[in-house]
Design an enzyme around this catalytic site. Structure first.
Site, PDB file in Angstrom:
ATOM      1  N   LYS A  89       0.837  -1.184   0.000  1.00 34.37           N
ATOM      2  CA  LYS A  89       0.000   0.000   0.000  1.00 34.37           C
ATOM      3  C   LYS A  89       0.885   1.252   0.000  1.00 34.37           C
ATOM      4  CE  LYS A  89      -3.347   0.081   3.033  1.00 34.37           C
ATOM      5  NZ  LYS A  89      -4.241   0.778   2.080  1.00 34.37           N
ATOM      6  N   GLU A  98      -2.662   4.752   7.556  1.00 34.85           N
ATOM      7  CA  GLU A  98      -3.427   3.554   7.202  1.00 34.85           C
ATOM      8  C   GLU A  98      -2.988   2.362   8.050  1.00 34.85           C
ATOM      9  OE1 GLU A  98      -4.472   4.497   2.512  1.00 34.85           O
ATOM     10  OE2 GLU A  98      -2.685   3.361   3.008  1.00 34.85           O
TER      11      GLU A  98
END
Length: 224
Positions: A89, A98
């Site tokens: 990611k 995140e």
């Protein structure tokens, strides 16, 4: 049924949710706002300023991480998903927040939309050629040097004007040039051992399930 509808089926009244960043997460947040306006009671902890702004616009109540712990489920996207549901990611530059929000949650559910589903479902992490690494600004040259020594040359992400891009945390992000990683865990550990590395885009062993909407419209749920 879409992947967003499948994800919303996991949400129950009274939950506190992590709200990811990126296109898949934006679609989820917008649909969640529709449910909230229809009477669903949930709270959200956003992973980026963009997610926070969208949630506020669609009416999803937000709380600080400290007030939301422990979160029930985080819904987010991913840039790569391998067969073991390990993730890469950070193409949207919110990787640290995140990962914090995902770690604060009982469950991490990843949404993969139809636009790039074939590209994102990879045989090995690193297949798309890029690994984001967020670093403390002072350590930027050291981390870049260590990445180069490991065989992964890296450049700082820059704004359209040419300045070094800074994350929501005020840190620069290196984009390391990688290929398919034989041992992403070993690379993650090596990078975390470098002073000044805040975190990497490798999310290993974190996702409970990945809900994929393929280009033909078929929705597939993969679970760990």
């Amino acid at each position: 049924m879409t992947n967003v509808e499948a994800a919303l089926a996991l949400v129950a009244d009274g939950m506190t949710l992590g709200l990811g960043s990126g296109k898949a997460s934006e679609k989820f947040i917008a649909a969640l706002g529709d449910r909230v306006r229809a009477g669903l009671r949930v709270r959200g902890v956003p992973t980026s300023r963009g997610s926070a702004e969208l949630a506020a616009r669609v009416g999803v109540p937000l709380v600080e991480l400290a007030d939301g712990l422990p979160l029930d489920i985080t819904f987010d996207g991913a840039d790569e998903v391998d067969p073991q549901l390990n993730l890469l990611k950070g193409y949207g530059n919110a990787l640290v927040r995140e990962k914090v929000v995902a770690a604060a949650s009982g469950r991490l559910v990843i949404l993969v939309g139809p636009e790039r589903s074939a590209e994102k479902l990879v045989p090995a992490l690193g297949s798309r050629g890029k690994l984001p690494v967020e670093v403390v600004a002072f350590a930027l040259p050291l981390v870049a040097d260590r990445l180069a020594r490991l065989g992964y040359p890296a450049d700082p992400l820059r704004t359209p004007g040419g300045d070094v891009f800074l994350s929501d945390n005020g840190n620069p992000i290196l984009h390391a040039r990688v290929g398919p990683l034989a041992d992403p865990g070993a690379l993650d550990r090596a990078l975390h051992a470098v002073p000044g590395v805040v975190d990497t885009g490798l999310f290993l062993g974190m996702a409970e399930r990945v809900i994929v909407q393929h280009e033909d419209g078929r929705v597939e749920t993969r679970t760990r």
